[in-house]
Motif scaffolding. Structure first.
Motif, PDB file in Angstrom:
ATOM      1  N   THR A  78      -3.819   0.401   5.309  1.00  0.00           N
ATOM      2  CA  THR A  78      -5.247   0.405   5.601  1.00  0.00           C
ATOM      3  C   THR A  78      -5.761  -1.025   5.534  1.00  0.00           C
ATOM      4  O   THR A  78      -5.096  -1.913   5.018  1.00  0.00           O
ATOM      5  CB  THR A  78      -6.006   1.265   4.571  1.00  0.00           C
ATOM      6  OG1 THR A  78      -5.757   0.749   3.268  1.00  0.00           O
ATOM      7  CG2 THR A  78      -5.580   2.718   4.644  1.00  0.00           C
ATOM      8  N   MET A  79      -6.949  -1.248   6.057  1.00  0.00           N
ATOM      9  CA  MET A  79      -7.525  -2.582   6.094  1.00  0.00           C
ATOM     10  C   MET A  79      -8.443  -2.855   4.902  1.00  0.00           C
ATOM     11  O   MET A  79      -8.965  -3.950   4.780  1.00  0.00           O
ATOM     12  CB  MET A  79      -8.307  -2.794   7.398  1.00  0.00           C
ATOM     13  CG  MET A  79      -7.437  -2.753   8.647  1.00  0.00           C
ATOM     14  SD  MET A  79      -6.249  -4.081   8.697  1.00  0.00           S
ATOM     15  CE  MET A  79      -7.322  -5.475   8.925  1.00  0.00           C
ATOM     16  N   ASP A  80      -8.655  -1.874   4.045  1.00  0.00           N
ATOM     17  CA  ASP A  80      -9.515  -2.109   2.888  1.00  0.00           C
ATOM     18  C   ASP A  80      -8.766  -2.966   1.861  1.00  0.00           C
ATOM     19  O   ASP A  80      -7.558  -2.922   1.752  1.00  0.00           O
ATOM     20  CB  ASP A  80      -9.971  -0.796   2.260  1.00  0.00           C
ATOM     21  CG  ASP A  80      -8.834   0.028   1.693  1.00  0.00           C
ATOM     22  OD1 ASP A  80      -7.736  -0.006   2.286  1.00  0.00           O
ATOM     23  OD2 ASP A  80      -9.028   0.700   0.678  1.00  0.00           O
ATOM     24  N   VAL A  81      -9.512  -3.780   1.145  1.00  0.00           N
ATOM     25  CA  VAL A  81      -8.927  -4.654   0.133  1.00  0.00           C
ATOM     26  C   VAL A  81      -9.236  -4.079  -1.240  1.00  0.00           C
ATOM     27  O   VAL A  81     -10.388  -3.858  -1.575  1.00  0.00           O
ATOM     28  CB  VAL A  81      -9.478  -6.094   0.249  1.00  0.00           C
ATOM     29  CG1 VAL A  81      -8.924  -6.970  -0.855  1.00  0.00           C
ATOM     30  CG2 VAL A  81      -9.149  -6.676   1.608  1.00  0.00           C
ATOM     31  N   GLN A  91      13.804  -4.941   0.870  1.00  0.00           N
ATOM     32  CA  GLN A  91      15.024  -5.118   1.652  1.00  0.00           C
ATOM     33  C   GLN A  91      16.194  -4.774   0.754  1.00  0.00           C
ATOM     34  O   GLN A  91      16.343  -5.362  -0.333  1.00  0.00           O
ATOM     35  CB  GLN A  91      15.158  -6.549   2.162  1.00  0.00           C
ATOM     36  CG  GLN A  91      14.283  -6.840   3.334  1.00  0.00           C
ATOM     37  CD  GLN A  91      14.611  -8.189   3.970  1.00  0.00           C
ATOM     38  OE1 GLN A  91      15.402  -8.965   3.453  1.00  0.00           O
ATOM     39  NE2 GLN A  91      13.977  -8.464   5.086  1.00  0.00           N
ATOM     40  N   LYS A  92      16.969  -3.786   1.185  1.00  0.00           N
ATOM     41  CA  LYS A  92      18.140  -3.328   0.435  1.00  0.00           C
ATOM     42  C   LYS A  92      17.794  -2.963  -1.006  1.00  0.00           C
ATOM     43  O   LYS A  92      18.517  -3.284  -1.944  1.00  0.00           O
ATOM     44  CB  LYS A  92      19.240  -4.380   0.480  1.00  0.00           C
ATOM     45  CG  LYS A  92      19.724  -4.660   1.883  1.00  0.00           C
ATOM     46  CD  LYS A  92      20.806  -5.708   1.894  1.00  0.00           C
ATOM     47  CE  LYS A  92      21.212  -5.995   3.331  1.00  0.00           C
ATOM     48  NZ  LYS A  92      22.196  -7.072   3.405  1.00  0.00           N
ATOM     49  N   GLY A  93      16.640  -2.313  -1.195  1.00  0.00           N
ATOM     50  CA  GLY A  93      16.245  -1.826  -2.511  1.00  0.00           C
ATOM     51  C   GLY A  93      15.615  -2.861  -3.429  1.00  0.00           C
ATOM     52  O   GLY A  93      15.276  -2.559  -4.558  1.00  0.00           O
ATOM     53  N   ARG A  94      15.444  -4.079  -2.962  1.00  0.00           N
ATOM     54  CA  ARG A  94      14.845  -5.159  -3.754  1.00  0.00           C
ATOM     55  C   ARG A  94      13.520  -5.587  -3.142  1.00  0.00           C
ATOM     56  O   ARG A  94      13.331  -5.526  -1.936  1.00  0.00           O
ATOM     57  CB  ARG A  94      15.774  -6.382  -3.795  1.00  0.00           C
ATOM     58  CG  ARG A  94      17.098  -6.110  -4.428  1.00  0.00           C
ATOM     59  CD  ARG A  94      17.036  -6.469  -5.868  1.00  0.00           C
ATOM     60  NE  ARG A  94      18.287  -6.125  -6.550  1.00  0.00           N
ATOM     61  CZ  ARG A  94      18.351  -5.876  -7.811  1.00  0.00           C
ATOM     62  NH1 ARG A  94      17.278  -5.938  -8.554  1.00  0.00           N
ATOM     63  NH2 ARG A  94      19.487  -5.565  -8.387  1.00  0.00           N
ATOM     64  N   VAL A  95      12.601  -6.032  -3.987  1.00  0.00           N
ATOM     65  CA  VAL A  95      11.304  -6.502  -3.512  1.00  0.00           C
ATOM     66  C   VAL A  95      11.505  -7.844  -2.824  1.00  0.00           C
ATOM     67  O   VAL A  95      12.002  -8.799  -3.424  1.00  0.00           O
ATOM     68  CB  VAL A  95      10.293  -6.629  -4.681  1.00  0.00           C
ATOM     69  CG1 VAL A  95       8.971  -7.173  -4.182  1.00  0.00           C
ATOM     70  CG2 VAL A  95      10.101  -5.286  -5.362  1.00  0.00           C
ATOM     71  N   PHE A  96      11.132  -7.892  -1.569  1.00  0.00           N
ATOM     72  CA  PHE A  96      11.271  -9.095  -0.744  1.00  0.00           C
ATOM     73  C   PHE A  96       9.982  -9.904  -0.730  1.00  0.00           C
ATOM     74  O   PHE A  96      10.009 -11.124  -0.711  1.00  0.00           O
ATOM     75  CB  PHE A  96      11.659  -8.658   0.672  1.00  0.00           C
ATOM     76  CG  PHE A  96      11.784  -9.784   1.658  1.00  0.00           C
ATOM     77  CD1 PHE A  96      12.844 -10.660   1.586  1.00  0.00           C
ATOM     78  CD2 PHE A  96      10.840  -9.955   2.658  1.00  0.00           C
ATOM     79  CE1 PHE A  96      12.972 -11.690   2.490  1.00  0.00           C
ATOM     80  CE2 PHE A  96      10.961 -10.977   3.567  1.00  0.00           C
ATOM     81  CZ  PHE A  96      12.028 -11.853   3.489  1.00  0.00           C
ATOM     82  N   ALA A  97       8.835  -9.214  -0.734  1.00  0.00           N
ATOM     83  CA  ALA A  97       7.531  -9.872  -0.734  1.00  0.00           C
ATOM     84  C   ALA A  97       6.518  -8.951  -1.428  1.00  0.00           C
ATOM     85  O   ALA A  97       6.678  -7.732  -1.411  1.00  0.00           O
ATOM     86  CB  ALA A  97       7.074 -10.165   0.690  1.00  0.00           C
ATOM     87  N   ALA A  98       5.512  -9.542  -2.036  1.00  0.00           N
ATOM     88  CA  ALA A  98       4.475  -8.783  -2.732  1.00  0.00           C
ATOM     89  C   ALA A  98       3.115  -9.404  -2.447  1.00  0.00           C
ATOM     90  O   ALA A  98       2.984 -10.623  -2.448  1.00  0.00           O
ATOM     91  CB  ALA A  98       4.747  -8.772  -4.223  1.00  0.00           C
ATOM     92  N   ARG A  99       2.140  -8.536  -2.163  1.00  0.00           N
ATOM     93  CA  ARG A  99       0.776  -8.991  -1.854  1.00  0.00           C
ATOM     94  C   ARG A  99      -0.216  -8.086  -2.568  1.00  0.00           C
ATOM     95  O   ARG A  99       0.002  -6.893  -2.689  1.00  0.00           O
ATOM     96  CB  ARG A  99       0.522  -8.903  -0.342  1.00  0.00           C
ATOM     97  CG  ARG A  99       1.390  -9.841   0.461  1.00  0.00           C
ATOM     98  CD  ARG A  99       1.254  -9.595   1.951  1.00  0.00           C
ATOM     99  NE  ARG A  99       1.728  -8.279   2.384  1.00  0.00           N
ATOM    100  CZ  ARG A  99       3.001  -7.935   2.509  1.00  0.00           C
ATOM    101  NH1 ARG A  99       3.961  -8.768   2.187  1.00  0.00           N
ATOM    102  NH2 ARG A  99       3.342  -6.751   2.936  1.00  0.00           N
ATOM    103  N   CYS A 100      -1.296  -8.670  -3.012  1.00  0.00           N
ATOM    104  CA  CYS A 100      -2.362  -7.906  -3.659  1.00  0.00           C
ATOM    105  C   CYS A 100      -3.435  -7.568  -2.636  1.00  0.00           C
ATOM    106  O   CYS A 100      -3.715  -8.357  -1.747  1.00  0.00           O
ATOM    107  CB  CYS A 100      -2.981  -8.721  -4.797  1.00  0.00           C
ATOM    108  SG  CYS A 100      -1.795  -9.099  -6.092  1.00  0.00           S
ATOM    109  N   GLY A 101      -4.043  -6.425  -2.826  1.00  0.00           N
ATOM    110  CA  GLY A 101      -5.172  -6.076  -1.961  1.00  0.00           C
ATOM    111  C   GLY A 101      -5.042  -4.834  -1.239  1.00  0.00           C
ATOM    112  O   GLY A 101      -4.617  -3.899  -1.127  1.00  0.00           O
TER     113      GLY A 101
END
Length: 101
Positions: A78-81, A91-101
């Motif tokens: 969704t576009m709400d923050v 990727q392959k069960g590991r966190v590749f990137a993380a973003r808040c919002g």
């Protein structure tokens, strides 16, 4: 004004996509709230960790965890923050990137 808001949101999405491809976590500052600060600190620490560890940390910090991408599959968003939501790419069960919002 609505057009400017939509344009800004589109720019944020493009920046998030480009940053996710590069492999570094993208942290979008959502304000000075305690939840926003908590989300940012968790986002910085979970990159490279397992999905189970990300779930555990999100629960511990009372954050909503949303899987945004997993390998080649994208999930609806969704576009709400929300300062209490942590969006992750896997990727392959590991966190590749993380973003808040």
């Amino acid at each position: 004004m609505k057009t400017m808001s939509c344009l800004f949101a589109c720019c944020l999405c493009l920046a998030a996509s480009a940053q996710g491809v590069a492999g570094a976590p993208l942290i979008l500052h959502t304000g000075d709230s305690a939840k926003g600060d908590s989300c940012e600190s968790v986002a910085l620490t979970i990159v490279g960790q397992s999905f189970a560890h990300a779930e555990q940390l999100a629960k511990q910090h009372q954050l909503l965890l949303r899987r945004y991408r997993q390998d080649q599959h994208s999930y609806p968003g969704t576009m709400d923050v929300r300062p209490d939501r942590l969006n992750i790419d896997l990727q392959k069960g590991r966190v590749f990137a993380a973003r808040c919002g």
